[in-house]
Design an enzyme around this catalytic site. Structure first.
Site, PDB file in Angstrom:
ATOM      1  N   LYS A 117       0.853  -1.194   0.000  1.00 41.42           N
ATOM      2  CA  LYS A 117       0.000   0.000   0.000  1.00 41.42           C
ATOM      3  C   LYS A 117       0.878   1.230   0.000  1.00 41.42           C
ATOM      4  O   LYS A 117       2.014   1.181   0.481  1.00 41.42           O
ATOM      5  CB  LYS A 117      -0.886   0.033   1.258  1.00 41.42           C
ATOM      6  CG  LYS A 117      -2.112   0.906   1.121  1.00 41.42           C
ATOM      7  CD  LYS A 117      -3.246   0.123   0.496  1.00 41.42           C
ATOM      8  CE  LYS A 117      -4.544   0.879   0.472  1.00 41.42           C
ATOM      9  NZ  LYS A 117      -5.670  -0.044   0.246  1.00 41.42           N
TER      10      LYS A 117
HETATM   11  N1  GLU Z   1      -7.435   0.106  -2.882  1.00 42.74           N
HETATM   12  C1  GLU Z   1      -8.211  -1.073  -3.127  1.00 42.74           C
HETATM   13  C2  GLU Z   1      -8.224  -1.953  -1.890  1.00 42.74           C
HETATM   14  O1  GLU Z   1      -8.072  -1.470  -0.790  1.00 42.74           O
HETATM   15  C3  GLU Z   1      -7.781  -1.812  -4.383  1.00 42.74           C
HETATM   16  C4  GLU Z   1      -6.341  -2.242  -4.441  1.00 42.74           C
HETATM   17  C5  GLU Z   1      -5.933  -2.805  -5.800  1.00 42.74           C
HETATM   18  O2  GLU Z   1      -6.748  -2.920  -6.699  1.00 42.74           O
HETATM   19  O3  GLU Z   1      -4.740  -3.134  -5.910  1.00 42.74           O
HETATM   20  O4  GLU Z   1      -8.455  -3.126  -1.947  1.00 42.74           O
END
Ligand code: GLU
Length: 428
Positions: A117
């Site tokens: 992240k």
């Molecule tokens: N931000 C989204 C989540 O928390 C999607 C992450 C992604 O598609 O890599 O799952």
């Protein structure tokens, strides 16, 4: 087991924020991991943390600095994967927790990724489009050393969208001298994005919501739904619930709360939010000033689809819904989990409920690698199948072990991650 390990200060176990919540969730699942518990410390430390300074020149000629992060929590099952958040409250603790929940989520739905992240501590509403673009490009250049289509693949999260993914893809591509569409997902369709990605998270929330409702004998038709957060997740989920015959009785966003027992016109509310930036001042419902009242609203289904730690020990007892679908990451604290379970409220945890987004991100990445694009029907069909299967497996495990759906999802996911860890072995 860990007594002789020195715990680095940034991993502090008394963290009251999202990382502390995550550590408590890992402690709760550890007794169910059998011999794999030997490896559990792996999950309590991110593999790699990068903190970057992001300087930009403002439109007025001054220089502004923002703090950015990219955390790769785990890569045992594949490259890092997870979104990038732009928000004034972003901290390292938060990004660490969000990266760890990606590890668990990706394993729970069995897509071949680890967890990662990123984020920048900034209120993007205070930036012009030019400033936003410069910040995004400089951040991408700074994290360029650890991302890549086979290393770590960013995607949208809170306050980031298709345009920001386009800038990230372009910056990475410019730095390496050729177009690399697979370096980020959630891109515009015209740049190798996937049909259905924009709606995928909200659609996944709806699909698991239908599965959960049928398990507890609740009809979606006629159900009253309350939604916190009216962005890409809450907005889409609300629309799909209405299309299935439910009514949206309350919506809360960062600015205000609107309620209407007979059901809010979601298309009208969406138009209002597109024009004004929030639900505040919407005439098609009653606006309430006390934000806490939202939790006590009479409803059948509650969808927290905003930020972490919203449902906690101070409001969990007020909740009247029988079913909670976690569209957000980490919206419920462990203390609240206990209260809800005791009160018989079913919680479908984030790592299953909101996994539709990363599932279609996986489809996007596969399509980019093969340069062959699927139809929207094909995508939604495969998404629905994966979400139902994951929910079914977790439901069954929860029944067998007499645990919550969250603990069951963590048992399934942590077992997969730690099995991979063990089979790969330590290097050297
Ligand atoms: N931000 C989204 C989540 O928390 C999607 C992450 C992604 O598609 O890599 O799952």
């Amino acid at each position: 087991m860990t007594h002789h390990h020195e715990i680095p200060s940034y991993l502090k176990h008394d963290d009251l924020g999202p990382w502390g919540v995550y550590l408590e969730q890992i402690d709760r699942v550890t007794p169910y991991l059998g011999n794999l518990a030997r490896w559990v410390e792996t999950l309590k430390r991110p593999k790699r943390i990068l903190i970057v300074d992001v300087p930009i020149e403002r439109d007025n000629g001054t220089i502004a600095h923002f703090e950015g992060y990219r955390v790769q929590h785990n890569t045992s099952r594949g490259p890092g994967k997870g979104g990038v958040r732009f928000h004034q409250d972003v901290t390292l603790s938060e990004v660490m927790a969000l990266s760890a929940w990606m590890t668990v989520k990706n394993a729970a739905v069995n897509v071949p990724y680890g967890g990662a992240k990123g984020g920048i501590r900034v209120d993007p509403k205070t930036l012009s489009q030019g400033e936003l673009q410069r910040m995004t490009r400089r951040y991408t250049s700074e994290i360029n050393i650890i991302i890549g289509p086979n290393k770590d693949i960013p995607a949208p999260d809170v306050n980031t969208n298709e345009q920001i993914m386009a800038w990230m893809m372009d910056t990475y591509s410019m730095n390496q001298g050729s177009t690399a569409s697979g370096v980020v997902t959630g891109k515009p369709i015209s740049l190798g994005g996937s049909l259905g990605r924009h709606e995928a998270t909200g659609r996944g929330v709806f699909v698991v919501g239908c599965e959960a409702a049928s398990q507890i004998g609740m009809e979606i038709r006629g159900a009253a739904v309350a939604v916190q957060g009216f962005g890409n997740v809450g907005g889409v989920a609300a629309r799909l619930f209405v299309e299935a015959g439910a009514r949206i009785v309350a919506v809360q966003d960062h600015a205000s709360t609107v309620v209407r027992a007979g059901g809010i016109n979601i298309a009208a509310l969406q138009a209002h939010v597109a024009a004004t930036g929030s639900v505040a001042g919407f005439h098609g419902a009653e606006e309430i000033a006390d934000r806490e009242q939202f939790w006590g609203i009479d409803c059948d289904i509650l969808v927290p689809a905003a930020l972490e730690q919203q449902i906690n020990e101070t409001n969990a007892h007020k909740i009247r819904a029988k079913l909670i679908l976690e569209g957000a990451n980490g919206p419920t604290t462990p203390g609240a989990d206990d209260i809800l379970r005791e009160r018989g409220v079913l919680v479908v945890p984030d790592v299953i409920a909101n996994a539709g987004g990363v599932t279609v991100s996986y489809f996007e990445w596969v399509q980019d690698f093969s340069s062959f694009f699927w139809t929207e029907d094909e995508i939604n069909l495969r998404l629905t199948r994966i979400m139902r299967e994951a929910f079914g497996t977790v439901w069954q495990l929860a029944q067998e072990k007499h645990v919550s759906l969250r603990t069951a999802a963590f048992i399934l996911a942590c077992t997969r991650v730690l099995q991979a860890r063990e089979m790969r072995g330590l290097y050297p």
